[in-house]
Design an enzyme around this catalytic site. Structure first.
Site, short mmCIF file in Angstrom:
data_model
loop_
_atom_site.label_atom_id
_atom_site.label_comp_id
_atom_site.label_asym_id
_atom_site.label_seq_id
_atom_site.Cartn_x
_atom_site.Cartn_y
_atom_site.Cartn_z
CE LYS A 186 42.25 42.42 30.42
NZ LYS A 186 42.00 43.68 31.36
NE ARG B 228 47.80 46.26 30.60
CZ ARG B 228 47.53 45.19 31.61
NH1 ARG B 228 47.57 43.93 31.40
NH2 ARG B 228 46.82 45.70 32.66
NE ARG C 47 40.43 43.97 40.71
CZ ARG C 47 40.85 43.74 39.24
NH1 ARG C 47 39.90 43.48 38.36
NH2 ARG C 47 41.94 44.55 38.96
NE ARG D 21 45.60 43.56 40.85
CZ ARG D 21 45.38 43.54 39.51
NH1 ARG D 21 44.77 42.72 38.89
NH2 ARG D 21 45.93 44.59 38.63
NE ARG E 115 45.35 48.59 37.24
CZ ARG E 115 44.64 48.07 38.11
NH1 ARG E 115 44.38 48.41 39.33
NH2 ARG E 115 44.25 46.94 37.73
P1 AMP Z 1 46.65 43.29 35.44
O1 AMP Z 1 46.58 42.44 36.27
O2 AMP Z 1 46.56 42.73 34.00
O3 AMP Z 1 45.78 44.54 35.69
O4 AMP Z 1 47.99 43.90 35.40
C1 AMP Z 1 48.66 44.61 36.63
C2 AMP Z 1 49.69 45.51 36.24
O5 AMP Z 1 50.69 44.74 35.64
C3 AMP Z 1 49.56 46.48 35.08
O6 AMP Z 1 49.05 47.82 35.74
C4 AMP Z 1 51.00 46.70 34.64
O7 AMP Z 1 51.76 47.69 35.44
C5 AMP Z 1 51.41 45.27 34.77
N1 AMP Z 1 51.35 44.58 33.42
C6 AMP Z 1 50.51 43.54 33.40
N2 AMP Z 1 50.57 42.95 31.92
C7 AMP Z 1 51.18 43.88 31.41
C8 AMP Z 1 51.56 43.95 29.90
N3 AMP Z 1 51.30 43.38 29.11
N4 AMP Z 1 52.58 45.05 29.64
C9 AMP Z 1 52.89 46.00 30.43
N5 AMP Z 1 52.52 45.78 31.72
C10 AMP Z 1 51.77 44.96 32.25
#
Ligand code: AMP
Length: 214
Positions: free
Chosen positions: A13, A88, A127, A161, A172
């Site tokens: 994404k 989400r 990554r 990360r 996740r």
């Molecule tokens: P991402 O970079 O989108 O994979 O997000 C990394 C982490 O941030 C996720 O595993 C969640 O812990 C938190 N996170 C990001 N976006 C959201 C969201 N919209 N709702 C809840 N937690 C989020």
């Protein structure tokens, strides 16, 4: 144009959002990036989010809804937004509908970037990004041309990360299937949902997304 990119962690994404931004003159809003910035700055939100993110769980709806609501008041979002990693949960999606309506805007399309689980673990655990310009790389699928040197800016510091490890990734993925996948029927019911096959080459996925958005 306001677009939601829906899909599992590691589905591409963020990569696709960056490619679409320039083409369509819109901004990428990644709640993951915003939360990581909050954690790095040690803000109140960051302190609340840190342990939850490291455990591979979702931070509370209130926190991310608040972040997005405020961010949408900034002028650079007026032309349109690509939501990446938000919403989400169904509660976040309902809140987003309300926030956009209050601001006189609406969602135009939601695209699911569909990738089977077994591909995601390899993608995520390999990554990393350039610490200087943020360009994305992968140990196997996308190495820089010269080992240890960023193709885009020549930077030599790279970041992985904290949550891109095997155990956290499976948590996740569970969160994605349990809490985020219900958004697919939610948006399908509104006639907004399209699907692209995210297991294809990065360029092919971009091509299909551009076709949908044009
Ligand atoms: P991402 O970079 O989108 O994979 O997000 C990394 C982490 O941030 C996720 O595993 C969640 O812990 C938190 N996170 C990001 N976006 C959201 C969201 N919209 N709702 C809840 N937690 C989020």
């Amino acid at each position: 144009m306001n677009l939601v990119l829906l899909g599992p962690p590691g589905g591409g994404k963020g990569t696709q959002a960056k490619r679409l931004m320039e083409k369509f003159g819109v901004v990428q809003l990644s709640t993951g990036d915003m939360l990581r910035a909050a954690v790095a700055s040690g803000s109140e939100v960051g302190l609340k989010a840190k342990a939850v993110m490291e455990a591979g769980q979702l931070v509370t709806d209130d926190i991310v809804i608040g972040i997005i609501d405020q961010r949408l008041d900034q002028a650079d979002t007026k032309n349109g937004v690509i939501f990446d990693g938000f919403p989400r949960t169904v509660a976040q999606a309902q809140a987003l509908d309300g926030i956009l309506a209050d601001k006189g805007r609406k969602l135009d399309v939601v695209v699911e970037v569909r990738v089977p689980d077994q591909l995601l673990i390899d993608r995520i655990t390999g990554r990393y990004t350039c610490g200087k310009c943020g360009s994305g790389y992968h140990d196997i699928f996308q190495k820089p041309k010269k080992d240890g040197v960023c193709d885009s800016c020549g930077g030599t510091d790279f970041i992985r990360r904290a949550d891109d490890n095997v155990e956290t990734v499976s948590k996740r993925l569970t969160a994605y299937h349990d809490q985020t996948a219900p958004l697919l029927p939610y948006y399908d019911g509104k006639g907004l949902l399209k699907v692209v096959d995210g297991a294809q080459d990065i360029a092919k996925v971009t091509e299909e997304l551009i076709e949908i958005l044009s």
